[in-house]
Design a protein around this motif. Sequence first.
Motif, PDB file in Angstrom:
ATOM      1  N   LEU B  48      68.082  74.184  62.770  1.00 55.03           N
ATOM      2  CA  LEU B  48      67.806  73.713  61.405  1.00 55.03           C
ATOM      3  C   LEU B  48      67.093  72.362  61.427  1.00 55.03           C
ATOM      4  CD1 LEU B  48      68.583  74.570  58.446  1.00 55.03           C
ATOM      5  CD2 LEU B  48      70.433  72.919  58.633  1.00 55.03           C
ATOM      6  N   LEU B  49      67.562  71.475  62.299  1.00 49.41           N
ATOM      7  CA  LEU B  49      66.965  70.141  62.377  1.00 49.41           C
ATOM      8  C   LEU B  49      65.515  70.209  62.842  1.00 49.41           C
ATOM      9  CD1 LEU B  49      69.984  68.138  63.845  1.00 49.41           C
ATOM     10  CD2 LEU B  49      68.935  67.788  61.615  1.00 49.41           C
ATOM     11  N   ARG B  52      63.336  71.393  60.032  1.00 46.89           N
ATOM     12  CA  ARG B  52      63.090  70.268  59.114  1.00 46.89           C
ATOM     13  C   ARG B  52      62.001  69.350  59.656  1.00 46.89           C
ATOM     14  NH1 ARG B  52      69.018  67.993  57.446  1.00 46.89           N
ATOM     15  NH2 ARG B  52      69.705  69.783  56.265  1.00 46.89           N
ATOM     16  N   GLN B  53      62.084  69.092  60.973  1.00 47.94           N
ATOM     17  CA  GLN B  53      61.076  68.208  61.584  1.00 47.94           C
ATOM     18  C   GLN B  53      59.679  68.802  61.465  1.00 47.94           C
ATOM     19  OE1 GLN B  53      63.103  67.548  65.409  1.00 47.94           O
ATOM     20  NE2 GLN B  53      62.878  65.373  65.027  1.00 47.94           N
ATOM     21  N   GLU B  56      58.498  68.263  57.940  1.00 48.47           N
ATOM     22  CA  GLU B  56      58.133  66.849  57.721  1.00 48.47           C
ATOM     23  C   GLU B  56      56.798  66.527  58.380  1.00 48.47           C
ATOM     24  OE1 GLU B  56      61.440  64.312  58.820  1.00 48.47           O
ATOM     25  OE2 GLU B  56      62.693  65.329  57.350  1.00 48.47           O
ATOM     26  N   GLU B  58      54.361  68.608  58.860  1.00 45.85           N
ATOM     27  CA  GLU B  58      53.300  69.196  58.024  1.00 45.85           C
ATOM     28  C   GLU B  58      52.990  68.292  56.830  1.00 45.85           C
ATOM     29  OE1 GLU B  58      54.099  73.897  59.078  1.00 45.85           O
ATOM     30  OE2 GLU B  58      54.843  73.088  57.194  1.00 45.85           O
ATOM     31  N   MET B  59      54.062  67.740  56.265  1.00 47.35           N
ATOM     32  CA  MET B  59      53.899  66.830  55.112  1.00 47.35           C
ATOM     33  C   MET B  59      53.106  65.583  55.527  1.00 47.35           C
ATOM     34  SD  MET B  59      55.222  65.789  52.017  1.00 47.35           S
ATOM     35  CE  MET B  59      55.146  64.217  51.190  1.00 47.35           C
ATOM     36  N   GLU B  60      53.463  65.018  56.684  1.00 47.87           N
ATOM     37  CA  GLU B  60      52.770  63.818  57.183  1.00 47.87           C
ATOM     38  C   GLU B  60      51.283  64.110  57.378  1.00 47.87           C
ATOM     39  OE1 GLU B  60      53.996  60.903  57.551  1.00 47.87           O
ATOM     40  OE2 GLU B  60      56.155  61.170  57.693  1.00 47.87           O
ATOM     41  N   ASP B  62      49.533  66.532  55.858  1.00 49.37           N
ATOM     42  CA  ASP B  62      48.898  66.788  54.560  1.00 49.37           C
ATOM     43  C   ASP B  62      48.523  65.499  53.843  1.00 49.37           C
ATOM     44  OD1 ASP B  62      49.090  69.480  54.908  1.00 49.37           O
ATOM     45  OD2 ASP B  62      50.950  69.705  53.758  1.00 49.37           O
ATOM     46  N   ILE B  63      49.368  64.465  53.951  1.00 50.92           N
ATOM     47  CA  ILE B  63      49.039  63.226  53.229  1.00 50.92           C
ATOM     48  C   ILE B  63      48.237  62.248  54.098  1.00 50.92           C
ATOM     49  CG2 ILE B  63      50.966  63.357  51.596  1.00 50.92           C
ATOM     50  CD1 ILE B  63      52.457  61.327  53.182  1.00 50.92           C
ATOM     51  N   GLY B  64      47.897  62.684  55.297  1.00 52.20           N
ATOM     52  CA  GLY B  64      46.990  61.900  56.134  1.00 52.20           C
ATOM     53  C   GLY B  64      47.641  60.810  56.966  1.00 52.20           C
ATOM     54  N   ASN B  65      48.941  60.941  57.217  1.00 52.14           N
ATOM     55  CA  ASN B  65      49.615  59.928  58.031  1.00 52.14           C
ATOM     56  C   ASN B  65      49.509  60.185  59.525  1.00 52.14           C
ATOM     57  OD1 ASN B  65      50.433  58.019  56.254  1.00 52.14           O
ATOM     58  ND2 ASN B  65      52.477  58.857  55.925  1.00 52.14           N
ATOM     59  N   ILE B  66      49.101  61.392  59.915  1.00 49.11           N
ATOM     60  CA  ILE B  66      48.839  61.650  61.340  1.00 49.11           C
ATOM     61  C   ILE B  66      47.528  62.425  61.467  1.00 49.11           C
ATOM     62  CG2 ILE B  66      51.161  61.574  62.372  1.00 49.11           C
ATOM     63  CD1 ILE B  66      51.372  64.541  61.959  1.00 49.11           C
ATOM     64  N   ASP B  70      47.328  64.934  66.894  1.00 48.82           N
ATOM     65  CA  ASP B  70      48.773  64.674  66.957  1.00 48.82           C
ATOM     66  C   ASP B  70      49.559  65.770  66.258  1.00 48.82           C
ATOM     67  OD1 ASP B  70      48.344  62.418  68.329  1.00 48.82           O
ATOM     68  OD2 ASP B  70      48.693  61.024  66.676  1.00 48.82           O
TER      69      ASP B  70
END
Lengths: 653, 92
Positions: B48-49, B52-53, B56, B58-60, B62-66, B70
Amino acid sequence: MTPIAGGVALNLAFGFSILAVITLFLHTRNGDQRLFLTGQRLALGISFFIFLATFILAFQLIQSNFDIDYVARYTSLETPFIYKISALWAGQSGSLLFWLFILSIYTTIVILQNQRKHNSLMPWVIITLVIVQIFFLILTNYVTNPFKPTDADFIVTNGNGLNPLLQNVTMVIHPPMLYLGFVGFSVPFGFAISALINGDTSPLWIQSIRRWALVAWLFLSMGIILGGWWAYRELGWGGYWAWDPVENASFMPWLTATAFIHSIIIQEKKDMLRLWNMSLIIMTFTLCIFGTFLTRSGVMSSVHSFTASSLGPIFLTFVFLIIVVSFGMMYFRRNELKSPRKMESFTSRESGFLFNNMVFVVLCFSVFWGTLFPVISEAVRGTKITVGPPFFNQMNIPIGLILLALTGIGPLLAWRKTGRKSLIRNFTFPILTGLSTATILLFVGFRGYVVISFSLGAFVTATIGTEFARGIYARRKKFDESIIKALIRMVSKNRSRYGGYVVHIGIVFMFVGFTGQAFDDEKEFSLTVGETDHVAGYTFELIQLSEAERANHYAWISDLRVTNKEGKFVTNLHPEKRIYFHNNPDPNRRQPHSELDIYTTMNQDIYSIFSGVDSENGVAFIKIMVNPLVRWVWVGGFILVFGTMVALWPRKD
Amino acid sequence: MIDFIRDYGLILILFILPVIFALQPLFLPRIEKIHIQLDVAELKRKKLLIYRQIKELEMEYDIGNINENDFISGRATLKKEVSEVIAALKSL
């Protein structure tokens, strides 16, 4: 239930705790599950006996059984019911029992929650928690027993009663919140020690305690904010934070805990900072015990009263043992604590987090040094040199502003490395917002820290706004959702991240409130009925001066009519001068107290204190303070609590 | 005797029952294997963890943080980890 039963329950809890440590230790040697089950049940038994002892003491307080010394010291027949309950944590032995009570609640939850989880970690987690219980059981059984009979050769018909300053609803909530925070860090500490003993320093233990650390942090934050609220509304000096040793005792673990809840994100995501996180949680727990020591040992009033009390040296020995054993184990496990990955760039989110952590620890050290300097100076030179708010403000305001800036910078940095293009793209809008704010403020005539604080506040708000906007934009692009739907889904799927941003907004609000102190105004004057005086553009007229006898005090009540510059009515204020225990035949035991009245808006507070009365001539001595932006601190506190709740709310998987 | 039980019965129950409750497991036969259940719970939690990672990460991205490299390597590592956990779960 007799008081003797309370003493017996504490003794049995002590006996059970020794047995629990032995059986669990034997289980770790031979792996026999029967021993583990017995150890678990013994630990639950300790909690049961401590609950029993606490309820018995609470019952004795409610029943006004003055045969018990503690009941006679902190309550009287006139004490209202709610304050009889809060007397449980008003004195030394009661508050130590209350510590144990909360630790027992946490221990019970940890045991029940992890019956089928963490089979390698749990035995040592329980052992660690029980050892902490043993320390407090030694204190409550053998050093300062809350069930000690009254030391009088006559029947005690009434008690001393609770200090009037503590007869305030906030004081019913504030200490339990602080204790829930202080004691809450025992659980992450227990997991950390267990991970060290097992040699498993991977992010597994961090994942187990993240919520625990946040819960403890939330309670500690609420305790600190409520303490400030109580000081502001009850003590009558017009402020909410005085850098008092008792305040600092709760602020120091809050600082290291804040660093910890940030840096565990790095270990969870990148498996970095293993050693650092271990050090932070050990420091936090040690500071929680040290904070209890500072407030309970008498060391801050005088080194001599500390050495004369038996409680202080025992506390100090326990603190010393925690440090030696924990850091000793860290040294022993130094190879396992080496993180497999290294920082790759200075302009990465990891570096931002680490830098923010360093600043938190520096701030903590500055507060620690300022708090202990009077004690050290008295011990070394025989003269107590007090370090007051000017020292703390001079040291901590710049550090605080650096932290505020980092609150904005961190989220704009990418993991691993932020390229030049991203740096420019992410920082342009927040920097322009901060600079525009600074320009406007300078143009209006503000200078110094006020300009820096407000501009940084604007910078951080812009950063957080940008983060929300980027997240919503990304979701809309990917799932074609409406703005509202994208916002709700984005937050609900990333609660800890966006909850954290909301907390940062709360911090910005609080900094705005702190900055308002630069514009405080005050004046003291005397008035008879019909007379007026002026402060900060307001006119104060004494309309009436009345008297009232109430259940546990006698009061003089002033009725002040407040109007503004244009002569328009603003409010009526009713500060009171009270005498508690007014029926006591011994005048020295009657306690005067000023009950404030505050008119509060987001803009400013009008703070009125009835400092004295000449009842023969009908003269009221009034102090008025006009404190701008104080409400921002409390609203910031609410936002902080809300944000942490968002971060803590369980997610659907 | 009856008076004693009436006066002290509640106290005896309150103090003796926890002792019986705590010491009862010592009279059970030796418990050998509850580790498998615990291991399954632990592995499910780990799975599960990691999921979740991945979310997260994928979210990073999508918003251009990576950056893309990477993201691809990070996701591959996490997927490898979750496959190992699933394999371990199947083997139990």
